[in-house]
Design an enzyme around this catalytic site. Structure first.
Site, PDB file in Angstrom:
ATOM      1  N   ASP A 224       0.956  -1.176  -0.030  1.00 47.64           N
ATOM      2  CA  ASP A 224      -0.053  -0.104  -0.166  1.00 47.64           C
ATOM      3  C   ASP A 224       0.882   1.370  -0.091  1.00 47.64           C
ATOM      4  O   ASP A 224       2.019   1.397   0.716  1.00 47.64           O
ATOM      5  CB  ASP A 224      -0.979  -0.190   1.258  1.00 47.64           C
ATOM      6  CG  ASP A 224      -2.025   1.078   1.149  1.00 47.64           C
ATOM      7  OD1 ASP A 224      -2.439   1.396   0.100  1.00 47.64           O
ATOM      8  OD2 ASP A 224      -2.778   1.087   2.290  1.00 47.64           O
TER       9      ASP A 224
ATOM     10  N   HIS B 164       2.600   3.432  -9.169  1.00 42.75           N
ATOM     11  CA  HIS B 164       2.281   2.108  -9.207  1.00 42.75           C
ATOM     12  C   HIS B 164       3.691   1.594 -10.182  1.00 42.75           C
ATOM     13  O   HIS B 164       3.819   0.513 -10.012  1.00 42.75           O
ATOM     14  CB  HIS B 164       1.113   1.868 -10.129  1.00 42.75           C
ATOM     15  CG  HIS B 164       0.009   2.182  -9.158  1.00 42.75           C
ATOM     16  ND1 HIS B 164      -0.389   1.673  -8.194  1.00 42.75           N
ATOM     17  CD2 HIS B 164      -1.234   2.948  -9.529  1.00 42.75           C
ATOM     18  CE1 HIS B 164      -1.629   2.083  -7.556  1.00 42.75           C
ATOM     19  NE2 HIS B 164      -2.139   2.940  -8.274  1.00 42.75           N
TER      20      HIS B 164
ATOM     21  N   LEU C 231      11.310 -20.480  -4.530  1.00 40.47           N
ATOM     22  CA  LEU C 231      10.394 -19.476  -4.138  1.00 40.47           C
ATOM     23  C   LEU C 231       9.108 -19.399  -4.621  1.00 40.47           C
ATOM     24  O   LEU C 231       9.087 -19.446  -5.973  1.00 40.47           O
ATOM     25  CB  LEU C 231      10.905 -18.159  -4.008  1.00 40.47           C
ATOM     26  CG  LEU C 231      10.184 -16.861  -3.727  1.00 40.47           C
ATOM     27  CD1 LEU C 231       9.988 -16.743  -2.298  1.00 40.47           C
ATOM     28  CD2 LEU C 231      10.714 -15.720  -4.328  1.00 40.47           C
TER      29      LEU C 231
HETATM   30  C1  FPP Z   1      -1.988   0.189  -3.257  1.00 34.14           C
HETATM   31  O1  FPP Z   1      -1.348   1.558  -3.457  1.00 34.14           O
HETATM   32  C2  FPP Z   1      -1.367  -0.500  -4.147  1.00 34.14           C
HETATM   33  C3  FPP Z   1      -2.197  -1.161  -5.411  1.00 34.14           C
HETATM   34  C4  FPP Z   1      -3.646  -0.873  -5.511  1.00 34.14           C
HETATM   35  C5  FPP Z   1      -1.598  -1.953  -6.445  1.00 34.14           C
HETATM   36  C6  FPP Z   1      -0.187  -2.551  -5.924  1.00 34.14           C
HETATM   37  C7  FPP Z   1       0.395  -2.846  -7.540  1.00 34.14           C
HETATM   38  C8  FPP Z   1       1.914  -2.906  -7.584  1.00 34.14           C
HETATM   39  C9  FPP Z   1       2.741  -2.835  -6.623  1.00 34.14           C
HETATM   40  C10 FPP Z   1       2.258  -2.783  -9.149  1.00 34.14           C
HETATM   41  C11 FPP Z   1       1.578  -3.733 -10.038  1.00 34.14           C
HETATM   42  C12 FPP Z   1       1.745  -5.183  -9.394  1.00 34.14           C
HETATM   43  C13 FPP Z   1       2.318  -6.218 -10.339  1.00 34.14           C
HETATM   44  C14 FPP Z   1       2.303  -7.472  -9.667  1.00 34.14           C
HETATM   45  C15 FPP Z   1       3.062  -6.088 -11.121  1.00 34.14           C
HETATM   46  P1  FPP Z   1      -2.295   2.872  -3.288  1.00 34.14           P
HETATM   47  O2  FPP Z   1      -2.641   3.148  -4.798  1.00 34.14           O
HETATM   48  O3  FPP Z   1      -3.764   2.559  -2.821  1.00 34.14           O
HETATM   49  O4  FPP Z   1      -1.701   3.855  -2.469  1.00 34.14           O
HETATM   50  P2  FPP Z   1      -2.539   5.102  -1.837  1.00 34.14           P
HETATM   51  O5  FPP Z   1      -3.144   4.334  -0.665  1.00 34.14           O
HETATM   52  O6  FPP Z   1      -1.221   5.790  -1.386  1.00 34.14           O
HETATM   53  O7  FPP Z   1      -3.415   5.798  -2.715  1.00 34.14           O
END
Ligand code: FPP
Length: 245
Positions: free
Chosen positions: A13, A30, A124
């Protein structure tokens, strides 16, 4: 006694806030987040962690703006395309959990391909949860159990009998769950599997969570006493016995 967790789960997150803090659009967060996943996977290999499960997209994330959803799927497709070979060369197996029916057919086929191509690897197990929700997982397990046992009364079902129908079948339950980004909740991630999991909340945004942060989380985990419902005294006896062997 080896205190390295066998199975680490991560709620990645804080990508959006990482970007906003730098006056950048959210999608850059992202992209950085996906790059960071590579680093953390590498760190898991060197630390002997056997299973890593990450939450990439929840059943609730569909509520986000459509262009953000599209970018997350793009990043995921790129990950499958570019990273999996490297992962496989190091002995990594990739598995995807979640409701795939919502994805374009091509992406579903690609998921099947990479899972089959890495299925023999044992060092893994990287599991990516995408369009995943813990409540969805429990429901689909119950439905599939009933399909497999059409003549059995649902009242006869036990916890051990339901386990093989969860999307995580074959994986040990997570020992340690890390959530970055400062929130302290599970957000519907592996709620069945994390019943006895140690929880670790980090205020770092996911793109900043590095190998050192992982080590801090593992150190914190190593200091905890896992009782699984037993008393302190019982646990001490068991660990004294296992350290004699
Ligand atoms: C949360 O941050 C993150 C996500 C909803 C997506 C996680 C995705 C990735 C790390 C990249 C893509 C994944 C792969 C497997 C290649 P948020 O957007 O909720 O952050 P915020 O809470 O600060 O808004």
């Amino acid at each position: 006694m080896n205190k390295t967790p066998r199975h680490v789960a991560i709620i990645m997150d804080g990508n959006g806030r990482w970007a906003q803090k730098r006056m950048l659009p959210r999608h850059i967060g992202h992209i950085k987040g996906a790059a960071n996943l590579r680093e953390v996977v590498k760190a898991c290999f060197t630390r002997g962690i056997e299973c890593l499960t990450v939450f990439a997209f929840s059943t609730e994330n569909w509520r986000r703006p459509p262009d953000e959803v599209a970018l997350l799927f793009d990043l995921f497709a790129q990950y499958l395309n570019k990273e999996v070979e490297k992962l496989s060369q190091q002995g990594g197996r990739l598995r995807i959990i979640g409701d795939r029916s919502a994805f374009p057919l091509e992406l579903q086929q690609e998921m099947q391909r990479v899972e089959a191509a890495t299925a023999h690897n044992q060092k893994l197990q990287l599991t990516v949860a995408i369009n995943y929700g813990g409540k969805w997982d429990i429901l689909q397990a119950a439905k599939n159990w009933q399909i497999a046992h059409p003549y059995q009364n649902v009242e006869q079902i036990t916890v051990a009998e339901l386990d093989p129908y969860l999307s995580t079948a074959g994986l040990p339950d997570p020992d340690l769950l890390i959530r970055t980004g400062g929130e302290s909740r599970l957000s519907n991630f592996m709620i069945w599997q994390c019943a006895y999991t140690e929880l670790y909340f980090s205020s770092e945004y996911w793109p900043d969570f590095n190998a050192k942060s992982l080590d801090d989380a593992i150190d914190g985990y190593a200091k905890r006493v896992r009782r699984f419902g037993k008393t302190d005294e019982q646990v001490m006896k068991i660990s004294a016995r296992s350290s004699q062997h």
